[in-house]
Motif scaffolding. Structure first.
Motif, mmCIF file in Angstrom:
data_model
loop_
_atom_site.group_PDB
_atom_site.id
_atom_site.type_symbol
_atom_site.label_atom_id
_atom_site.label_comp_id
_atom_site.label_asym_id
_atom_site.label_seq_id
_atom_site.Cartn_x
_atom_site.Cartn_y
_atom_site.Cartn_z
ATOM 1 N N SER A 180 -7.911 -4.421 -12.489
ATOM 2 C CA SER A 180 -8.828 -4.054 -11.999
ATOM 3 C C SER A 180 -8.368 -2.079 -10.870
ATOM 4 N N THR A 181 -7.356 -3.413 -10.229
ATOM 5 C CA THR A 181 -7.100 -2.304 -9.534
ATOM 6 C C THR A 181 -6.057 -0.906 -9.805
ATOM 7 N N PRO A 210 -9.567 1.064 -6.807
ATOM 8 C CA PRO A 210 -9.009 1.415 -8.025
ATOM 9 C C PRO A 210 -9.559 2.723 -8.206
ATOM 10 N N VAL A 228 -17.236 -8.145 -5.515
ATOM 11 C CA VAL A 228 -16.284 -8.728 -4.430
ATOM 12 C C VAL A 228 -15.196 -7.880 -3.814
ATOM 13 N N VAL A 229 -15.002 -7.846 -4.988
ATOM 14 C CA VAL A 229 -13.207 -7.456 -4.268
ATOM 15 C C VAL A 229 -13.160 -6.286 -3.875
ATOM 16 N N HIS A 230 -14.129 -5.590 -4.185
ATOM 17 C CA HIS A 230 -13.831 -3.839 -3.721
ATOM 18 C C HIS A 230 -14.406 -3.934 -2.927
ATOM 19 N N GLN A 231 -15.131 -4.339 -2.699
ATOM 20 C CA GLN A 231 -16.187 -3.911 -1.140
ATOM 21 C C GLN A 231 -15.263 -4.644 -0.289
ATOM 22 N N ASN A 232 -14.618 -5.638 -0.464
ATOM 23 C CA ASN A 232 -13.238 -6.380 0.441
ATOM 24 C C ASN A 232 -12.338 -5.281 0.723
ATOM 25 N N LEU A 233 -11.793 -4.282 -0.267
ATOM 26 C CA LEU A 233 -10.508 -3.575 0.010
ATOM 27 C C LEU A 233 -11.264 -1.994 0.662
ATOM 28 N N SER A 264 -16.366 -11.160 -14.584
ATOM 29 C CA SER A 264 -15.955 -11.112 -13.653
ATOM 30 C C SER A 264 -16.441 -9.895 -13.013
ATOM 31 N N GLU A 265 -17.210 -9.194 -13.689
ATOM 32 C CA GLU A 265 -17.696 -8.134 -12.545
ATOM 33 C C GLU A 265 -18.405 -8.268 -11.965
ATOM 34 N N LYS A 266 -19.214 -9.153 -11.406
ATOM 35 C CA LYS A 266 -19.334 -9.069 -9.640
ATOM 36 C C LYS A 266 -18.067 -9.669 -8.656
ATOM 37 N N ASP A 267 -17.360 -10.715 -9.187
ATOM 38 C CA ASP A 267 -15.804 -10.700 -8.288
ATOM 39 C C ASP A 267 -15.706 -9.884 -8.658
ATOM 40 N N VAL A 268 -15.320 -8.901 -9.550
ATOM 41 C CA VAL A 268 -14.946 -7.141 -9.168
ATOM 42 C C VAL A 268 -15.335 -6.543 -7.974
ATOM 43 N N ARG A 275 -11.452 -3.950 4.489
ATOM 44 C CA ARG A 275 -9.915 -3.469 4.945
ATOM 45 C C ARG A 275 -9.332 -2.222 4.688
ATOM 46 N N GLU A 276 -10.209 -1.136 4.426
ATOM 47 C CA GLU A 276 -9.410 0.486 5.350
ATOM 48 C C GLU A 276 -8.672 0.280 3.564
ATOM 49 N N LEU A 277 -8.435 -0.421 2.246
ATOM 50 C CA LEU A 277 -7.561 0.152 1.341
ATOM 51 C C LEU A 277 -8.534 0.799 0.360
ATOM 52 N N ARG A 293 0.541 -1.040 -0.067
ATOM 53 C CA ARG A 293 -0.276 -0.288 -0.352
ATOM 54 C C ARG A 293 0.885 1.279 -0.268
ATOM 55 N N ASN A 345 -24.589 -10.923 -5.196
ATOM 56 C CA ASN A 345 -22.976 -11.159 -5.742
ATOM 57 C C ASN A 345 -22.952 -12.031 -6.750
ATOM 58 N N ILE A 363 -9.198 -9.167 -12.448
ATOM 59 C CA ILE A 363 -9.252 -8.577 -11.310
ATOM 60 C C ILE A 363 -7.873 -7.695 -10.232
#
Lengths: 469, 293
Positions: A434-435, B63, B50-55, B44-48, B58-60, A167, A323, A431
């Motif tokens: 997308s970062t 993008p 979910v990952v973004h919600q996870n970020l 992949s839109e739902k996977d992305v 985690r206060e990360l 980070r 989801n 994914i």
């Protein structure tokens, strides 16, 4: 000029600019429908191949939503006389589709439990002695988990861990940038490579198992798949580690292990119990895949996993519903249905016949060449079309090439998992992309080497290891 | 007036953001700064998501947030936003609105006139939705990258489009206003008057004889336009240029010009397939170009 004319024509043009590939695909399909049926093909078989081409174009360019492509595939199969409505309906749902549905729901339930914090602690405990070991650990754990739980579950759990570590890295410096890329690619490659390891690693594996059972009456259980695929996974992991270290040389000084530890929050008793329960459910489901997949099928077991999480109140239906990618489930169901019709109508046999006729003109050993073409074609198509959809459409042809030799079908499914070239090929790649930290060019540049090496490893293993099993 | 500034990578967005905020300040308009994230495959839109919600959990930073944070800090450094302890970017809230739109709300006080938003998807579709929903008058976008994007923006977006190419903060600019007797040209004149008044910029009015138009007729248009500016006490020079319209204007424009053009009155279908003169000028000019609607 009349204002309303301008508005209407502008709206139509905007629609066209967004949906042009839909228009082109329809025009090409209509053109092909008006040509005479090729010699050796029945009309339904010819029409099934036209629908196949249409689906390829629509899924690649995504001009319309996936559920619309799925419905169009079903409607066209009936309207163009490929199969009667009842046959299309019955081929629409099978264990592979249930597996896609179950594994997506199961993944959401697992990710929802926040296991990444606990996993991060575990990785530090085992691999935290040095930063390079830590990255190797990230890659290995990603691969092992992905082989059982699927890419989409593992990348969602591992990415926050990876991003926590990097980070505060300044990506303007080459050393920092390489450290970031090394971390992200370690997770991505671990996850992608892992997905070939077991049938539950990816929907494509289950689809191929299903096709083999239906078309060749060959059954492959969980353990048999692992015996074939896991050694490839291990070799690929070692190769990937060195490829990444060579491509992104970095001192790793910028990776802040302490910052990462600080990020890993304290867990309370309720969470501990939740995590313990989650692990028990995961272990139960993976064990059931090993022990009972012959009786219950992989799909039903995956659904049972999601069901258990819901029954114990560990995730709500709303969360799962929100989801779950229902469009993808519908699309897989429709493409698998089309795959069945391509086989039933004799279209796959005709394609294989033409393929073999082409090979007969070549001077050298046709078996090796046909394997190579099939594996490379599966791998390349998967990179531009996603792996599961590739297997659901190309799978019948791969089996037809050598119906009694499972190495062709297995190679096709495994090669489809080599999603190293493009970011659209797998959820992991998308994914990571997308970062905003990895470009498509970068992904391709590193991936091309991994892709070639992976195909060579697969070839050598199928020639010298699989024959010993 | 409402202004939409679309930003991408930090390196190329600085001039766009700087010029956009200058315009917004001089017109006292409300501004939306939009970051449009990469289009995600439907697979992949739902996977992305979910990952973004996870970020977020985690206060990360997910993008796009880093780019908006950079834009916010840039606005503070240029004093477009007053810096206070309470309006730091650290403490933000993402509000998930409809149609792939997310609004960044900062905990501390900030100007009501600046919104930071994130959108995900195909850039033309997202900017078109943003303009239609929030009725923006001008869309400002950087000049780098794919010129096809600029053509589609001009064609499909219901606002004026300002393409910021090779803009330098230190340079003293003048307005270059190509005119004819079309409706689009009248709108460009009005906008140029407002710009020149706000910025105290000199204006160069040019015209090219097209089709069967005589030199006298063109001179008459130039004179009439000059009078409009004189009424507003704006200094202008006029020039009649000879030759093919697009190339003559492109060659006449210098690095320190801001070209202001009216949208073409041509049939939209013809414009889509064969382009238009304003579009060609916008593509070929090596300076900021505003196409008014």
């Amino acid at each position: 000029m009349n204002e309303s004319y301008k508005v209407i024509s502008s709206s139509i043009l905007f629609w066209f600019s967004q949906k042009k590939w839909f228009v082109y695909s329809v025009i090409i399909s209509i053109f092909l429908l008006n040509l005479s049926t090729p010699v050796g093909l029945t009309v339904p078989a010819y029409h099934s191949l036209i629908i196949l081409l249409l689906v390829f174009m629509l899924v690649t360019f995504e001009p319309i939503p996936f559920p619309a492509i799925a419905l169009l595939t079903l409607v066209l199969q009936v309207v163009l006389g490929v199969a009667p409505p009842d046959v299309v309906a019955s081929s629409f749902m099978n264990d592979a589709v249930l597996f896609v549905m179950g594994s997506l729901m199961f993944a959401i339930a697992i990710v929802h439990q926040g296991l990444d914090i606990r996993l991060a602690k575990l990785i530090i405990k085992i691999f935290g002695k040095s930063k390079r070991m830590f990255l190797a650990g990230l890659m290995t754990i990603s691969a092992i988990l992905s082989s059982f739980l699927g890419e989409h579950t593992v990348i969602a759990i591992m990415l926050p861990i990876g991003l926590s570590v990097i980070r505060n890295i300044d990506t303007q410096q080459a050393d920092g940038k390489n450290a970031v890329l090394l971390t992200l690619f370690s997770i991505a490659y671990g996850t992608i490579i892992g997905s070939i390891g077991t049938p539950s690693g990816g929907a494509r594996n289950v689809i191929m198992i299903n096709y083999l059972q239906e078309f060749s009456n060959v059954s492959i259980d969980y353990w048999k798949w692992m015996k074939h695929a896991y050694p490839i996974l291990i070799i690929q992991l070692v190769v990937a580690y060195f490829v990444l270290q060579f491509t992104f040389p970095s001192s790793l000084n910028n990776i802040k292990m302490r910052g990462f530890k600080k990020n890993v929050g304290k867990t309370d008793v309720k969470k501990n119990i939740n995590h313990l329960f989650s692990c028990l459910i995961i272990i139960g489901i993976v064990s059931s895949w090993f022990a009972f997949n012959d009786i219950y099928g992989l799909g039903i077991i995956a659904l049972a996993g999601a069901l258990t999480f819901m029954i114990f109140g560990m995730i709500s239906w709303e969360e799962i519903n929100k989801n779950t990618n229902w469009g993808v489930i519908l699309l897989f169901a429709a493409t698998i249905s089309l795959g069945f019709q391509i086989n039933e109508t004799g279209a796959s046999s005709w394609l294989v016949l033409k393929f073999n006729e082409l090979l007969a003109t070549l001077p050298s050993n046709s078996m090796n060449i046909s394997w190579s073409i099939m594996a490379v074609l599966s791998g390349l198509t998967a990179n531009f079309f996603t792996s599961s959809a590739t297997v659901s459409l190309i799978g019948p042809m791969a089996i037809e090439l050598h119906p009694t030799d499972i190495s062709f079908a297995l190679s096709s499914a495994i090669a489809s998992g080599f999603s190293f070239l493009t970011v659209i090929s797998s959820p992991t790649a998308m994914i990571i992309y997308s970062t905003g930290l990895v470009s498509t060019k970068m992904f391709f540049r590193v991936g091309i080497l991994m892709f070639i090496i992976s195909i060579i490893i697969l070839y050598l293993m199928s020639q010298f290891y699989w024959v010993t099993l | 007036m409402k202004i939409l500034i679309a930003i991408g990578g930090r390196e190329f967005s600085k001039p766009t953001l700087d010029l956009g905020m200058k315009i917004a300040n001089s017109f006292k308009s409300s501004t939306t700064i939009a970051y449009v994230g990469k289009k995600i495959s439907q697979f992949s839109e739902k996977d992305v998501s979910v990952v973004h919600q996870n970020l977020d959990d985690r206060e990360l930073y997910r993008p796009g947030i880093r780019t908006l944070e950079w834009a916010y800090d840039f606005l503070i450094s240029k004093k477009y936003i007053e810096e206070k302890d309470s309006n730091k970017f650290d403490d933000y809230l993402l509000v998930d609105e409809e149609n792939s739109r997310m609004k960044v709300l900062l905990k501390g006080q900030q100007s009501d006139k600046i919104d930071l938003i994130m959108r995900t998807g195909e850039i033309i579709e997202q900017l078109k939705n943003e303009v239609e929903t929030n009725k923006h008058d001008i869309t400002i976008i950087g000049g780098g990258g794919n010129t096809g994007i600029h053509q589609k923006l001009v064609q499909f977006i219901d606002s004026s489009v300002f393409v910021v190419k090779n803009y330098s903060v230190s340079k003293k600019y003048k307005i270059l206003l190509p005119v004819n007797d079309s409706k689009g040209s009248d709108m460009a004149i009005e906008t140029a008057i407002n710009f020149a008044k706000s910025y105290k910029l000199n204006v160069e009015i040019v015209s090219v004889p097209e089709g069967k138009k005589s030199i006298e007729e063109v001179e008459k248009i130039l004179k009439k336009t000059k009078e409009k500016f004189s009424k507003n006490r704006i200094k202008t020079t006029t020039k009649l240029i000879d030759g093919p319209t697009v190339n003559s204007i492109v060659n006449y424009a210098k690095d320190d010009s801001i070209v202001i053009l009216g949208v073409s009155p041509k049939n939209p279908i013809m414009k889509y397939f064969f382009g238009s003169k304003p579009l060609s000028i916008a593509q070929k000019c090596n300076c900021p170009v505003l196409i008014t609607k």
